[in-house]
Scaffold this motif. Structure first.
Motif, PDB file in Angstrom:
ATOM      1  N   ARG C  58       0.827  -1.202   0.000  1.00 10.48           N
ATOM      2  CA  ARG C  58       0.000   0.000   0.000  1.00 10.48           C
ATOM      3  C   ARG C  58       0.865   1.257   0.000  1.00 10.48           C
ATOM      4  O   ARG C  58       0.514   2.266  -0.631  1.00 10.48           O
ATOM      5  CB  ARG C  58      -0.923   0.007   1.214  1.00 10.48           C
ATOM      6  CG  ARG C  58      -2.044  -0.980   1.022  1.00 10.48           C
ATOM      7  CD  ARG C  58      -2.946  -1.072   2.217  1.00 10.48           C
ATOM      8  NE  ARG C  58      -4.068  -1.909   1.836  1.00 10.48           N
ATOM      9  CZ  ARG C  58      -5.332  -1.498   1.817  1.00 10.48           C
ATOM     10  NH1 ARG C  58      -5.626  -0.296   2.231  1.00 10.48           N
ATOM     11  NH2 ARG C  58      -6.281  -2.288   1.414  1.00 10.48           N
ATOM     12  N   CYS C  61       1.927   2.094  -3.409  1.00 10.92           N
ATOM     13  CA  CYS C  61       0.859   2.734  -4.197  1.00 10.92           C
ATOM     14  C   CYS C  61       0.559   4.144  -3.703  1.00 10.92           C
ATOM     15  O   CYS C  61      -0.250   4.837  -4.296  1.00 10.92           O
ATOM     16  CB  CYS C  61      -0.430   1.945  -4.098  1.00 10.92           C
ATOM     17  SG  CYS C  61      -0.353   0.389  -4.928  1.00 10.92           S
ATOM     18  N   LEU C  63      -0.987   4.596  -0.901  1.00 14.66           N
ATOM     19  CA  LEU C  63      -2.189   4.517  -0.066  1.00 14.66           C
ATOM     20  C   LEU C  63      -1.854   4.650   1.415  1.00 14.66           C
ATOM     21  O   LEU C  63      -2.725   4.795   2.245  1.00 14.66           O
ATOM     22  CB  LEU C  63      -2.914   3.180  -0.292  1.00 14.66           C
ATOM     23  CG  LEU C  63      -3.526   3.020  -1.677  1.00 14.66           C
ATOM     24  CD1 LEU C  63      -4.120   1.629  -1.853  1.00 14.66           C
ATOM     25  CD2 LEU C  63      -4.592   4.074  -1.922  1.00 14.66           C
ATOM     26  N   LEU C  81      -1.134   9.436  -1.297  1.00 13.39           N
ATOM     27  CA  LEU C  81      -2.351   9.846  -1.993  1.00 13.39           C
ATOM     28  C   LEU C  81      -3.269  10.572  -1.017  1.00 13.39           C
ATOM     29  O   LEU C  81      -3.757   9.976  -0.061  1.00 13.39           O
ATOM     30  CB  LEU C  81      -3.041   8.597  -2.553  1.00 13.39           C
ATOM     31  CG  LEU C  81      -4.259   8.790  -3.431  1.00 13.39           C
ATOM     32  CD1 LEU C  81      -3.923   9.673  -4.619  1.00 13.39           C
ATOM     33  CD2 LEU C  81      -4.740   7.442  -3.926  1.00 13.39           C
ATOM     34  N   GLY C  82      -3.442  11.852  -1.224  1.00 15.44           N
ATOM     35  CA  GLY C  82      -4.324  12.631  -0.333  1.00 15.44           C
ATOM     36  C   GLY C  82      -5.667  12.817  -0.984  1.00 15.44           C
ATOM     37  O   GLY C  82      -6.196  11.908  -1.609  1.00 15.44           O
ATOM     38  N   LEU C  83      -6.196  14.027  -0.850  1.00 19.07           N
ATOM     39  CA  LEU C  83      -7.492  14.287  -1.465  1.00 19.07           C
ATOM     40  C   LEU C  83      -7.338  14.679  -2.927  1.00 19.07           C
ATOM     41  O   LEU C  83      -8.272  14.643  -3.693  1.00 19.07           O
ATOM     42  CB  LEU C  83      -8.212  15.396  -0.706  1.00 19.07           C
ATOM     43  CG  LEU C  83      -8.671  14.979   0.686  1.00 19.07           C
ATOM     44  CD1 LEU C  83      -9.324  16.149   1.393  1.00 19.07           C
ATOM     45  CD2 LEU C  83      -9.641  13.816   0.601  1.00 19.07           C
ATOM     46  N   ARG C  84      -6.106  15.095  -3.270  1.00 18.04           N
ATOM     47  CA  ARG C  84      -5.904  15.492  -4.667  1.00 18.04           C
ATOM     48  C   ARG C  84      -5.878  14.256  -5.557  1.00 18.04           C
ATOM     49  O   ARG C  84      -5.700  13.140  -5.086  1.00 18.04           O
ATOM     50  CB  ARG C  84      -4.564  16.193  -4.806  1.00 18.04           C
ATOM     51  CG  ARG C  84      -4.537  17.537  -4.150  1.00 18.04           C
ATOM     52  CD  ARG C  84      -3.104  17.893  -3.794  1.00 18.04           C
ATOM     53  NE  ARG C  84      -3.066  19.230  -3.225  1.00 18.04           N
ATOM     54  CZ  ARG C  84      -2.777  20.299  -3.953  1.00 18.04           C
ATOM     55  NH1 ARG C  84      -2.500  20.188  -5.217  1.00 18.04           N
ATOM     56  NH2 ARG C  84      -2.777  21.478  -3.393  1.00 18.04           N
ATOM     57  N   ARG C  85      -5.969  14.525  -6.851  1.00 19.71           N
ATOM     58  CA  ARG C  85      -5.839  13.421  -7.813  1.00 19.71           C
ATOM     59  C   ARG C  85      -4.450  12.839  -7.711  1.00 19.71           C
ATOM     60  O   ARG C  85      -3.494  13.520  -7.368  1.00 19.71           O
ATOM     61  CB  ARG C  85      -6.037  13.965  -9.226  1.00 19.71           C
ATOM     62  CG  ARG C  85      -7.431  14.347  -9.544  1.00 19.71           C
ATOM     63  CD  ARG C  85      -7.463  14.880 -10.946  1.00 19.71           C
ATOM     64  NE  ARG C  85      -7.001  13.817 -11.850  1.00 19.71           N
ATOM     65  CZ  ARG C  85      -7.647  13.464 -12.947  1.00 19.71           C
ATOM     66  NH1 ARG C  85      -8.743  14.071 -13.273  1.00 19.71           N
ATOM     67  NH2 ARG C  85      -7.198  12.511 -13.708  1.00 19.71           N
ATOM     68  N   ARG C  86      -4.361  11.589  -8.043  1.00 18.19           N
ATOM     69  CA  ARG C  86      -3.066  10.943  -8.000  1.00 18.19           C
ATOM     70  C   ARG C  86      -2.146  11.553  -9.053  1.00 18.19           C
ATOM     71  O   ARG C  86      -2.586  11.851 -10.165  1.00 18.19           O
ATOM     72  CB  ARG C  86      -3.253   9.453  -8.284  1.00 18.19           C
ATOM     73  CG  ARG C  86      -2.086   8.611  -7.854  1.00 18.19           C
ATOM     74  CD  ARG C  86      -2.495   7.157  -7.869  1.00 18.19           C
ATOM     75  NE  ARG C  86      -1.388   6.319  -7.456  1.00 18.19           N
ATOM     76  CZ  ARG C  86      -1.048   5.186  -8.063  1.00 18.19           C
ATOM     77  NH1 ARG C  86      -1.758   4.770  -9.093  1.00 18.19           N
ATOM     78  NH2 ARG C  86      -0.041   4.479  -7.620  1.00 18.19           N
ATOM     79  N   THR C  91       0.493   6.851 -11.905  1.00 17.51           N
ATOM     80  CA  THR C  91      -0.585   5.935 -12.257  1.00 17.51           C
ATOM     81  C   THR C  91      -0.057   4.690 -12.947  1.00 17.51           C
ATOM     82  O   THR C  91      -0.801   3.781 -13.266  1.00 17.51           O
ATOM     83  CB  THR C  91      -1.650   6.603 -13.161  1.00 17.51           C
ATOM     84  OG1 THR C  91      -0.972   7.178 -14.272  1.00 17.51           O
ATOM     85  CG2 THR C  91      -2.413   7.653 -12.421  1.00 17.51           C
ATOM     86  N   GLN C  94      -0.365   0.015 -10.515  1.00 15.77           N
ATOM     87  CA  GLN C  94      -1.741  -0.386 -10.288  1.00 15.77           C
ATOM     88  C   GLN C  94      -1.775  -1.633  -9.417  1.00 15.77           C
ATOM     89  O   GLN C  94      -0.813  -2.393  -9.362  1.00 15.77           O
ATOM     90  CB  GLN C  94      -2.465  -0.642 -11.617  1.00 15.77           C
ATOM     91  CG  GLN C  94      -2.703   0.613 -12.431  1.00 15.77           C
ATOM     92  CD  GLN C  94      -3.590   1.623 -11.746  1.00 15.77           C
ATOM     93  OE1 GLN C  94      -4.441   1.268 -10.928  1.00 15.77           O
ATOM     94  NE2 GLN C  94      -3.375   2.903 -12.039  1.00 15.77           N
TER      95      GLN C  94
END
Lengths: 531, 267, 320, 341, 291
Positions: C58, C61, C63, C81-86, C91, C94
């Protein structure tokens, strides 16, 4: 199959428990179903809808407070039974009004004692009356401009700047009850608005009346106990009097079940079906319900239109309102209630005239008006609530073409608007401060109630002149004539529409004696006895 | 191993069962023998767990069972509830999959170890306590006396399963039904539990029904193996035969799906 | 999206990941360890439950934030990974998760979910049905909802969705442990084949060594937050060096019908909130020495090579 | 090392204290939103006409200060146990509440007791006899229980039981002729018991029965539904199955294995239900002329008696916090996982 | 291997069955009947609900089947028209509560940290007051009117939805498909919209159904206290209040009360069945909020 028998047995247990509990609850209830009136410990239970803020006579002006203070305090003068035409001696054994009506001299009775055994002195009287006047509580107006002086140990002189023939009729008001000044002062009583004695006076009465306060709670109940030291000839009959705050509907059930002996606030509808060995005392009360239409065009362009007022006056179905108020109620022909001097005869009462109303509305130039009618939502007067009256008026005026929007509000909020003269239409009642027509001069323009209808001084010179004339009249005949004239003018052009005087229906157990309705203090607990 | 004893401890015949009108068992036949571990294999939903539960009459809400489960000359399915309750825990015991949930989280280990002993065997608190400590020692819980006072959540997963086994063995049952007893455990821990089970079976002469989906586990401890599919036993036989020369195509497919061909993965 | 390769595809160095729960001691789920995955390589990360392997995945990734240490994807540092887009640069990593029943949105058709992956990759030519075909499902299934699939089929869809994003690194976090035995090997093989075919690296996490053996080029064994041994799969399998790896392999029961009881490793896994001093494995180690109790064999760094064990202290000159 | 329960409780108490401050803030803000001038409500007509007196009154009551300052004054008073003076009764709000709170607690306490016994009992029966007739009947009854408008039920009950059937006594807490028992707890039934006044006990219990049952109906329904599902959930737990596999008697399984864990969520709901009972008192007390906080609150709200409303808000909020704390402690008692590390 | 996919499978297969349960059938029929009454009141009602044209306080009888009130209005007609007041308002109220509470709860659950803290502490505060008392004070503060009563009840009702939605969102947020979405580069909002919210709406709507009854009870309770509907609106709570004064004429208060009871009961029947049909995991979350 799987075995489940254990579940059944275990499952029954809560049911058994439950049953036992329910039984316990029921048996508890059954055993104490009622107390026979009088006999057992001689307790009297009075149910009433509380309008109670305080037991301090200097502050009280609410009906329930007056009942309590009447029982716990003596006044200089009083009335006999329900007769309000003639003040009779109480703590004062005699009184004399000077010929100019400005000076009232009272002779104090000797031997009257407070509940703690100390004698009632002239100093107590001066202190008590001055306190009421200068503390500026609700009843202080009763003694506005009256100078109180002790001439000697047994003589009190009350001096007014202007003739004050009503003063002997004012003095019986329980708000003017005489306090044990020594005890009161010990607990913070003073002669100015900083008085701190109220808490003490709520917990223990400091009067010379036939009863004393045992416990006092403004929202639930007041318990009075007999004053063993009572100085008067007629000793209190009951050992204990419980005055409970009970909704009028519940009052009826309680008195019918024998849970209480007196129910004070039953409406005409509620009394109609009553039966079974109960006494019902029906009297027209001195309360007058009226409608006001604000004359301040800043508040309403519609209601300040005189033709609109006329339309409203003609549009109301007075008989229908009477029907709602039920037995014992009468139409108010003028703002002064029927039992007072100067009351308008019944045949001068307003009548419904829908066509006339429509015509007036047409003349007013206002088309399809919508007005707000404000009234206190949870207030009831003698069991009669404002709600159905307002709804009926709404329906009446709809026929005329006036849309009325009802805006009930809790009494405090409603009172705010009313006192500040902000109501477009208002439905209120007026209870007399003392049994004298001069009370009603406040309906004149620029006066207390007049202003509440946005009726400023100078708005109607004719009515003002009539009011001044009535206020100045001294003899009964003159006064009668002047007050009649004042009311006729008021009815013709004023913003007030007197509606009804609801009946006062007092229901008591068969055994209770001495029940009399009094316009000021409703009921004198000390007069009550039992067969 | 005492393979000579061929006494059937428990026989299941034509066991059928339905839950809410759905048939889950279509006539299962199984025989358990004292001192032997009988492995019951199959994929999820094949009905192997239900078979184990049916023996103790612990069927889910709304289910019906028919057929015959013979134990000590009586049919457990026909047995009155009260008598069946006397068999449960005392004669036939069960170990469940997840020791984290099969022990009561709010009761001490002692209480859970002794209550059914006292009920079934009618012994006093003190004696039960002593036996409980002995049992914990037998399943190799360190500090048995201390452990009695603790609650399940204070033990690791492997320890909890040992406790659960101790609970099952407390009344010296004849039959033990172990429903996926190692599935929730790590392999290193699983090895210990399997050894324990095998040892208990041999020492106490227990008849064990081991329900598992793991053919490796099956191969390690089971004497006989039955394979279930869709509520039916499709193949039964000695371990070596079923795992090495399966007769039923389903068994074969199970073995073929294994990541490593049998016999090739010993280091 | 594929990134230029500079060094290994994934490089994890001295990573520490902590779990914090109010009122409880901090748990170091990953306690300073390293891992590398090269492009096209399949690495199996094995270990028992609670050893930190999922947490490690995790963290890779994004996470889970790292308390310290570095994670580089193609030289690009991984940010949590916060609230913003990754970060689009990330990316390319996966993941396929464990639970087939929660890995797909039950409210959306699987085609739409696979299309999400295609959109990520900016792929306008491939259709979701193409991907379904690649994972061995009928093309028509794109219009179905997840509840119409079996567990194994769902994992295939999840793989298809991850592949649609054209990952450079695919991570499988116990992707087969919730499947029936008959589906496990198939799905694992599928993942490997697809990853290798597309040139991506695969980090395959499992507690089931026999499956890992089947598909992994290299194997990394984790114990209590640390990788204790890494090496080519066949080598590790044939000759495990670390005592823990040995115990782990010995504990696997073999379905050979021989009735051999697996070897037991006594003792319990220590509380990760309060790990033992020195070598973390020493309380259970059959070969424990005094040095094990005092000093930790630091794996992955210069001192220790692929095996973090005092038994296998490396020659000073030959770091791996 | 402190036990987890202690740590847990300390954390809860700190949260509760913060919440208590929040409660004072909410009541303060709310009461200041109320339109209408408290001055008008509280001064005599004459005094109102005198700007000096009005100003003095405002100053005395701190109404001339900016709101934040008024709030701080309010808080400071609270710290000294001063809830202000009721503008209605002109008594310290604390004294008013001291009279009305026990009445309501007695009513709500009796109701919650009845609800717990009946609700939990029915819930257990329904769960054990799942999908059988008794379960269905209890289900319908419990749903009726949570569907009846309390204010209406109070009316109907009073009319039917007091007036028509004459099995319950009338208004108030005891017969008006009786003197309340010497105050110890303020709960008449308990005080009567303590002082051995059996007549008062019987009268108080009788007066309590009808309003308490009316009030309880809703919570009985609630707890029945809830207990049922809690028990069903526990019945599905592995440890219940393993208890049955151990051949334990049904009684033992039910009480030790099923009820104890099932009570954990039930206690939470019972705590919440107590809150709904307090709500119900507003609607029930008027009909039964019960001199409790409900009536006091209604009266205070409609007469804009700000100190009284704030006092009620605070007391009720604190009662809620205390209940929550009790619930938390009960968790610890029932569930060792909270208690033991 | 026991972790079956209750989440997805159960909802689809069990809901239709739920509608066949007797309670659900009764609930649906009664609720629909009331909705029909509300819609068709002008056609169905024998009298003008505001017309004061009948004898006062007449007991139930021909021409006025449920009797008349103090003002001589037909109670049956008033009850029918009352459905036009109470039912839409209650539905509106619940819809608003779901919208406000659901959105806040979803934000709290999804965004966490200070958003969560702020919203949930606010909710805790509201929970610390008994609903009726708080609603009463709010209604008193805003002034008596139905609109304000709705607002007042909204103030006390939203936190329940916020809590439940937050709990559900927390559960869904940690689910693997949501993480997968984020890994594919979904923004937080898109993730919330596409992956999270659709998966919490089911349970929240069931809660809403369960809550319709409670909301109606609260609304009519406020009207009963004189803080809701303005006369002469035939609101049921206000009608019961009017009946208090004329106890002997039992029909005045009894029938409006029965109207409330049947509507609340119908929705409770429905909600209860729906909840039972719901997946046990999510049902657990909303069970807490049966109050």
């Amino acid at each position: 199959m799987t075995t489940r028998s254990w579940q059944v047995r275990a499952g029954l247990l809560p049911v058994v428990l439950t049953g036992a509990l329910a039984l316990a609850a029921c048996s508890g209830g059954g055993s104490s179903s009622s107390t026979p009136s009088g006999a057992a410990g001689k307790t009297l239970v009075i149910d009433t809808s509380f309008d109670l803020k305080t037991a301090d006579p200097g502050r009280t002006y609410e009906p329930t407070g007056l009942i309590v203070d009447k029982a716990t305090y003596d006044t200089l003068l009083t009335f006999d039974g329900s007769d309000v035409t003639k003040p009779v001696p109480s703590l004062a054994e005699s009184y004399e009004l000077s010929s100019d009506g400005k000076e009232l001299t009272l002779k104090l009775r000797q031997g009257a004692k407070f509940a703690d055994g100390s004698p009632v002195t002239a100093d107590d009287v001066v202190f008590s009356l001055t306190r009421v006047r200068d503390m500026k509580g609700t009843p202080s107006f009763l003694l506005d401009g009256v100078e109180i002086a002790k001439t000697d140990d047994t003589t009190i002189t009350l001096t007014s700047k202007t003739p004050n023939p009503a003063l002997p009729y004012i003095l019986p008001n329980p708000a003017l009850g005489i306090l044990n000044s020594k005890a009161a002062k010990e607990h913070g009583a003073t002669n100015d608005p900083n008085d701190k004695a109220e808490q003490y006076l709520n917990s223990a009465s400091a009067g010379s009346g036939p009863y004393t306060i045992e416990s006092f709670n403004v929202s639930s109940q007041v318990v009075l106990k007999a004053n063993a030291q009572y100085w008067g000839a007629k000793k209190p009959y009951y050992d204990k009097v419980v005055i409970r705050n009970v909704e009028s509907a519940t009052q009826k059930l309680n008195v019918q079940r024998g849970d209480s002996q007196v129910a004070l606030n039953l409406s005409g509808d509620q009394v109609a079906g009553i039966s079974g060995g109960l006494q019902v005392k029906r009297t027209a009360s001195a309360y007058v319900f009226f409608l006001l239409a604000n004359q301040d065009s800043g508040v309403s362009k519609v209601t300040s239109n005189p033709k609109f007022v006329e339309a409203v006056r003609k549009g109301i179905d007075y008989q229908g309102l009477l029907e709602l108020a039920g037995e014992g109620s009468t139409q108010a022909s003028g703002i002064i209630p029927s039992m007072f001097l100067g009351a308008l005869p019944a045949d001068q009462a307003a009548k419904r005239d829908v066509e006339g109303a429509k015509a007036a509305l047409a003349q007013s130039g206002v088309t399809a008006p919508t007005v707000k009618l404000e009234y206190p939502s949870e207030l009831t007067v003698n069991g009669l609530s404002f709600q159905p009256l307002a709804e009926r008026i709404q329906a009446n005026l709809k026929e005329v073409g006036i849309t009325v929007e009802l805006t009930p509000a809790p009494v405090t909020t409603a009172l705010d608007n009313y006192r500040n003269g902000k109501e477009e239409l208002g439905l209120w009642y007026w209870g007399p401060d003392f049994p004298d027509p001069s009370n009603y001069l406040s309906f004149a323009p620029g006066k207390l109630v007049g202003l509440r209808a946005g009726w400023k001084a100078g708005a109607d010179k004719d009515v003002e002149a009539a009011a001044d004339k009535a206020g100045a009249a001294v003899t009964d005949d003159d006064r009668k004539q002047a007050y009649t004239d004042f009311q006729q003018k008021l009815n013709a052009t004023g913003p007030f529409m007197p509606l009804i005087q609801p009946g006062q229906n007092i229901v008591t157990a068969a055994s209770v004696t001495g029940v009399e309705y009094h316009p000021v203090w409703t009921i004198n607990v000390a007069d009550l006895g039992a067969k | 191993m005492t393979a000579a004893q061929k006494t059937a401890a428990l026989t299941i015949e034509r066991l059928r069962m339905s839950i809410g009108g759905h048939d889950v068992l279509h006539g299962v036949d199984l025989t358990l023998e004292a001192g032997r571990v009988h492995g019951l294999a199959g994929e999820s939903g094949s009905g192997k767990t239900m078979t184990g539960l049916a023996v103790l009459g612990l069927l889910p809400h709304g289910s019906r069972a028919s057929g015959r489960i013979a134990f000590g000359g009586r049919d457990l399915l026909e047995m009155p509830a009260r008598e069946l309750n006397e068999v449960r825990g005392a004669k036939i015991a069960m170990v469940f999959q997840d020791p984290a949930t099969s022990l009561h989280p709010m009761l001490t280990v002692e209480r859970q170890l002794t209550e059914h002993m006292r009920h079934h065997l009618g012994i006093g608190r003190k004696e039960a306590r002593e036996r409980a400590a002995g049992l914990l020692a037998k399943v190799r819980i360190p500090g048995p006396e201390e452990a009695l006072k603790r609650y399940p959540h204070q033990f690791s997963g492997g320890m909890r399963q040992r406790i659960a086994i101790a609970v099952a063995l407390a009344c010296e049952p004849e039959v033990l039904i172990a429903d996926e007893p190692t599935t929730a455990l790590d392999v290193t821990v699983q090895a210990g539990i399997l050894r324990l089970l095998r040892g208990l079976c041999d020492d106490l002469g227990l008849a064990v029904l081991l329900v598992t989906h793991d053919l490796g586990v099956m191969s390690a401890v089971a004497d006989e193996v039955s394979v279930m599919k869709d509520g039916l036993v499709v193949e039964t036989g000695p371990r070596g035969q079923v795992l090495r020369e399966p007769r039923h195509p389903y068994t074969r497919s199970l073995l073929d799906a294994l990541p490593v061909p049998p016999g090739e993965n010993s280091p | 999206m594929t990134m230029p390769l500079t060094g290994p595809l994934l490089s994890v160095e001295d990573l520490v990941v902590e779990h914090r729960t109010p009122g409880r001691p901090v748990v170091r789920a990953v306690a300073g360890t390293g891992l590398h995955v090269a492009a096209g390589e399949v690495v199996g990360l094995v270990g028992e439950s609670g050893c930190g392997k999922s947490t490690l995945a995790r963290a890779v990734c994004g996470l889970h934030g790292a308390a310290s240490g570095r994670i580089l994807i193609g030289g690009h540092p991984v940010t949590p990974l916060g609230l913003r887009r990754r970060d689009p640069a990330l990316t390319g990593v996966q993941m396929v998760f464990q639970d087939p029943y929660s890995s797909l949105n039950p409210r959306r058709r699987v085609g739409a979910q696979i299309a999400d992956g295609l959109r990520t990759a900016g792929d306008t030519t491939t259709s979701p049905a193409d991907l379904l075909e690649r994972v061995g499902l009928p093309r028509a299934f794109a219009g179905r909802y997840p509840h119409e699939f079996s567990g194994g089929q769902r994992q295939r869809v999840a793989i298809a969705r991850a592949l649609a994003a054209r990952p450079s690194l695919l991570i499988g976090d116990e992707p087969i442990s919730a499947l029936d035995a008959s589906a496990q090997a198939q799905v694992a093989r599928l993942m490997r084949d697809l990853a290798v075919e597309s040139g991506a690296g695969l980090l395959f996490i499992s507690h089931d060594l026999s499956v890992v053996r089947l598909i992994a080029d290299r194997i990394a064994v984790m114990y209590l937050g640390k990788v204790v041994e890494t090496g080519p799969t066949a080598e590790v399998w044939a000759d495990p060096k670390h005592p823990y790896t040995r115990a782990l392999l010995a504990a696997i029961p073999s379905p050979d019908g021989a009735g051999v009881l697996p070897a037991e490793l006594p003792g319990d896994v220590p509380d990760p909130a309060d790990p033992p001093a020195g070598c973390r494995f020493h309380p259970r180690c059959p070969f424990v020495m005094d040095v094990c109790r005092e000093r930790e064999p630091l794996g992955g760094s210069a001192q220790f090579g692929p095996v973090a064990c005092w038994l296998h202290e490396p020659e000073p000159s030959s770091p791996s | 090392m402190r036990s987890p329960l202690a740590r847990f409780l300390v954390r809860r108490i700190v949260t509760a204290l913060l919440l208590a401050v929040g409660i004072t803030l909410v009541t303060f803000v709310l009461t200041n939103l109320v339109p209408g001038d408290p001055v008008a409500a509280n001064l005599g007509q004459r005094a109102l006409g005198d700007p000096a007196i009005v100003a003095q009154w405002r100053a005395d009551h701190g109404l001339d200060r900016p709101l934040p300052q008024q709030y701080l004054m309010h808080l400071e008073g609270l710290l000294h146990g001063d809830l202000g003076t009721s503008q209605q009764s002109h008594r310290p709000v604390l004294d008013d509440l001291a009279e009305s709170v026990p009445a309501t607690l007695e009513l709500a306490g009796a109701a919650i007791l009845v609800s717990l016994v009946l609700g939990v009992g029915f819930g257990v029966v329904a769960a054990l006899r799942r999908d059988r007739l008794s379960d269905h009947v209890l289900r319908v009854l419990s749903l009726v229980g949570i569907s009846v408008p309390t204010f209406w039920l109070a009316l109907v009950a009073f009319y039917v039981f007091f007036f028509r059937l004459q099995i319950t006594p009338g208004s108030g807490r005891i017969d008006p002729g009786m003197t309340p028992p010497p105050q110890v707890t303020g709960l008449y039934t308990v005080d009567a018991l303590l002082s051995g006044r059996w007549d008062v006990l019987s009268s108080a219990a009788g007066h309590l029965a009808a309003p308490a049952l009316v009030l309880a109906l809703y919570t009985i329904g609630l707890l029945t539904r809830f207990t049922r599902s809690a028990v069903l959930e526990v019945l599905g737990q592995d440890y219940v199955r393993s208890a049955r596999a151990k051949g334990l008697p049904g009684r033992v399984v039910l009480f030790r294995y099923v009820l104890r864990p099932a009570l954990v969520p039930v206690i939470t709901v019972a705590g919440l239900a107590f809150g709904s009972l307090l709500s119900g008192t507003v609607l029930v007390e008027a009909v039964f002329a019960w001199p409790g906080v409900g009536q006091y609150a209604y009266r205070s709200a409609t007469t804009l008696d700000l100190p009284a409303v704030m006092g009620v808000g605070l007391v009720v909020g604190v009662v809620y916090l205390v209940i929550n704390l009790v619930v938390d402690v009960l968790y610890g008692v029932i569930d060792p996982r909270v208690r033991v590390s | 291997m026991k972790r079956a996919g209750l989440f997805a499978r159960s909802r689809v297969s069990r809901l239709p069955q739920a509608w066949r349960r007797p309670l659900a059938v009764v609930g649906t029929v009664v609720a629909l009947a009331w909705i029909v009454v509300a819609l068709a009141a002008p056609v169905l009602a024998p009298h003008d609900p505001l017309a004061q044209e009948l004898p006062r306080l007449a007991p139930p009888g021909p021409g006025h089947w449920l009797g008349t009130d103090q003002l001589g209005r037909d109670i049956l007609s008033r009850i029918m028209y009352g459905a036009r007041v109470s039912i839409p308002l209650t539905l509106l109220l619940v819809a608003l509560s779901v919208a406000v509470g659901g959105l806040l709860g979803a934000c709290a659950g999804y965004f966490g940290r200070w958003v969560d803290e702020t919203i949930m502490r606010l909710a805790d505060l509201v929970f610390a007051f008994p609903t009726v008392i708080l609603a009463m004070v709010v209604a008193a503060a805003l002034g008596a009117s139905l609109g304000n009563a709705v607002l007042a009840v909204l103030v006390v009702a939203w936190p329940a939805y916020a809590r439940v939605t937050r709990g559900l969102v927390l559960g869904v947020r940690a689910r693997e498909f949501v993480l997968s979405g984020r890994l594919l580069g979904f923004s937080a909002w898109r993730s919330l919209r596409v992956d999270v919210l659709p998966n919490v709406t089911g349970p929240v709507l069931v809660l809403a159904t369960l809550d319709i009854g409670t909301a109606l009870l609260l609304l009519s309770g406020l009207s009963f206290l004189g803080l809701g509907a303005k006369p002469p609106s035939p609101e049921w709570g206000a009608m019961v209040a009017a009946g208090v004064d004329v106890f002997d004429s039992w029909w005045v208060a009894t029938f409006p009360g029965l109207a409330i009871l049947t509507v609340v009961l119908a929705f409770n029947f429905l909600g209860d069945t729906l909840r039972d049909a719901l997946d046990p995991r999510t049902a657990g979350a909303i069970k807490e909020r049966a109050l």
